[in-house]
Design a protein around this motif. Structure first.
Motif, PDB file in Angstrom:
ATOM      1  N   TYR A  94       0.811  -1.219   0.000  1.00  0.00           N
ATOM      2  CA  TYR A  94       0.000   0.000   0.000  1.00  0.00           C
ATOM      3  C   TYR A  94       0.851   1.278   0.000  1.00  0.00           C
ATOM      4  N   PRO A  95       1.943   1.369   0.776  1.00  0.00           N
ATOM      5  CA  PRO A  95       2.758   2.597   0.726  1.00  0.00           C
ATOM      6  C   PRO A  95       3.253   2.942  -0.673  1.00  0.00           C
ATOM      7  N   ILE A  96       3.444   1.930  -1.518  1.00  0.00           N
ATOM      8  CA  ILE A  96       3.883   2.176  -2.892  1.00  0.00           C
ATOM      9  C   ILE A  96       2.779   2.893  -3.661  1.00  0.00           C
ATOM     10  N   TYR A  97       1.535   2.404  -3.500  1.00  0.00           N
ATOM     11  CA  TYR A  97       0.412   3.091  -4.141  1.00  0.00           C
ATOM     12  C   TYR A  97       0.182   4.463  -3.516  1.00  0.00           C
ATOM     13  N   HIS A  98       0.364   4.568  -2.203  1.00  0.00           N
ATOM     14  CA  HIS A  98       0.135   5.840  -1.508  1.00  0.00           C
ATOM     15  C   HIS A  98       0.998   6.945  -2.106  1.00  0.00           C
ATOM     16  N   GLU A  99       2.252   6.637  -2.407  1.00  0.00           N
ATOM     17  CA  GLU A  99       3.129   7.643  -3.009  1.00  0.00           C
ATOM     18  C   GLU A  99       2.603   8.056  -4.379  1.00  0.00           C
ATOM     19  N   PHE A 100       2.221   7.084  -5.188  1.00  0.00           N
ATOM     20  CA  PHE A 100       1.650   7.382  -6.515  1.00  0.00           C
ATOM     21  C   PHE A 100       0.406   8.256  -6.372  1.00  0.00           C
ATOM     22  N   ASN A 101      -0.486   7.863  -5.479  1.00  0.00           N
ATOM     23  CA  ASN A 101      -1.738   8.578  -5.254  1.00  0.00           C
ATOM     24  C   ASN A 101      -1.482  10.033  -4.857  1.00  0.00           C
ATOM     25  N   HIS A 102      -0.527  10.242  -3.964  1.00  0.00           N
ATOM     26  CA  HIS A 102      -0.189  11.595  -3.512  1.00  0.00           C
ATOM     27  C   HIS A 102       0.394  12.434  -4.645  1.00  0.00           C
TER      28      HIS A 102
END
Length: 428
Positions: A94-102
């Motif tokens: 999830y942190p990998i997607y979180h960076e993309f999302n941000h």
């Protein structure tokens, strides 16, 4: 809709990969034929996309050096004996997607607020457990998410399979719904939600109290028109053989049920067993056990394993087969079922998750996953019916092709465009 501008956020979008990245690309490729699109995707997809679309409006989001190192850690930590523990993998990534999302929000929120786009549509990730921060900017711009699909539990009668697939870690999904920032906001404030199965539809409506008009069924899987095969392929006489060819396509993992199919083949009436041959296309951790099962049941002359093959080669197996058998007990989508129908194969599936909604009584058989023994027996009966009744097999073959036409990527894109039009009219 020539002047319509769509912001398509498709983190997984790659024409050279399979599964979700390929689905994401197919949606993009078809939608972009009809409207002006800005695609936002991960930088890992850049090389593949630029080989096909060097002049397109595509924004690539790169990951930080920390996330690259973190991903390498997740890859190692989420495996046991070489097998990925998917609930842990999805939680840790999830942190990998979180960076993309941000970063998507950082780069595009001002354009969205100024009304530069008519629609913002997030297509991937397709699992219904990820937020989209860009929704904070969609005060006046309609926001669409989906198709999302997932959350389907294992049937009660398959607890042993669930254990082998590490389903005891699935509680992590529920925890994520409460602790992931923006998750509830994404679904509660979305103007429209597309979902890939009836189960997921009910899940989302129950979790977020979504109004009926804001959410609808929209299956995520599709097929290229080239997969459609319109001749009378179920006529065995045209193939100069009397043997009925059964086909399984999928990863060789416990929940896909290839072992169930082999047992059903073994239990066929002797007169029927002499008339069938099974080809298993795919590879995975269960292959050795499946080959041993075939040897133990003395079915070596009735079963062939091809291993992993390219999709174009898979098409060859679809077109040389007669019946598709796919007793997967926990399938969100199951694109192989649509591909099989497109090639005129009646399908025998387990009625649990998305695949049970693809197959109708005119195109095959659906089996209630009461227990493993029950599925084996019903699979056996269904095969025997189709082998014995060639007229029924032929009729279902023709109906399967007709049913699959509803799933062409061009047809699916047209339905999405209609949704865009409705949302823009409502917002005007």
């Amino acid at each position: 809709m020539e002047n319509t501008k769509i912001l398509l956020i498709i983190e997984q979008c790659n024409p050279e990969w399979s599964s979700v990245p390929f689905q994401g690309y197919c949606f993009y490729e078809q939608i972009s034929r009809h409207v002006n699109t800005t695609l936002v995707t991960h930088a890992r997809n850049k090389d593949a996309l630029e080989r096909l679309h060097p002049d397109r409006d595509i924004a690539y989001i790169s990951e930080s050096s920390f996330i690259k190192k973190y991903y390498a850690f997740v890859e190692r930590f989420s495996k046991i004996n070489g097998r990925v523990i998917w609930p842990i993998y999805h939680t840790l990534t999830y942190p990998i997607y979180h960076e993309f999302n941000h970063l998507v929000y950082h780069h595009f929120n001002k354009l969205v607020i100024r009304g530069h786009y008519n629609i913002v549509h997030v297509i991937t990730p397709m699992m219904p457990r990820y937020p989209a921060k860009i929704i904070k900017a969609c005060k006046r711009t309609p926001f669409v998410i989906g198709p999302v699909n997932g959350g389907v539990p294992f049937p009660d009668g398959f607890k042993d399979v669930a254990k082998r697939e590490f389903a005891n870690f699935n509680f992590l999904r529920a925890i994520g719904r409460f602790i992931i920032p923006g998750y509830r906001e994404t679904y509660e404030k979305a103007h429209h939600i597309l979902v890939g199965s009836t189960y997921t539809l009910k899940l989302i409506k129950d979790l977020f109290n979504i109004e009926n008009h804001k959410v609808k069924i929209f299956y995520e899987n599709g097929i290229k028109e080239s997969f459609l095969h319109n001749d009378k392929k179920s006529d065995l006489e045209s193939k100069n053989r009397t043997e009925v060819h059964l086909l399984f396509v999928g990863r060789l993992v416990p929940y896909k049920g290839a072992d169930i199919l082999i047992d059903a083949l073994y239990k066929l009436e002797e007169s029927i067993q002499h008339k069938v041959f099974l080809t298993i296309v795919g590879d995975g951790g269960e292959r050795t056990a499946l080959e041993q099962q075939v040897k133990r049941l003395e079915l070596q002359d009735k079963v062939s394993f091809t291993g992993w093959v390219q999709q174009q080669e898979t098409l060859k197996y679809y077109r040389s087969s007669d019946v598709f058998c796919f007793p997967s007990v926990r399938e969100f989508g199951g694109a192989v079922v649509i591909e099989a129908m497109a090639n005129g194969l009646p399908c025998i599936v387990v009625d649990h998750g998305g695949i049970g909604e693809y197959v109708t009584e005119k195109t095959g058989f659906k089996i209630n996953p009461i227990s493993r023994n029950f599925v084996v027996q019903e699979l056996k009966k269904s095969i025997e019916i189709l082998v014995s009744d060639r007229a029924l097999l032929h009729h279902m073959s023709l109906q399967a092709v007709q049913r699959s036409k509803e799933f062409t990527w061009s047809s699916k894109a047209q339905k999405i465009l209609e949704t865009y039009q409705e949302l823009m009219q409502a917002a005007a």
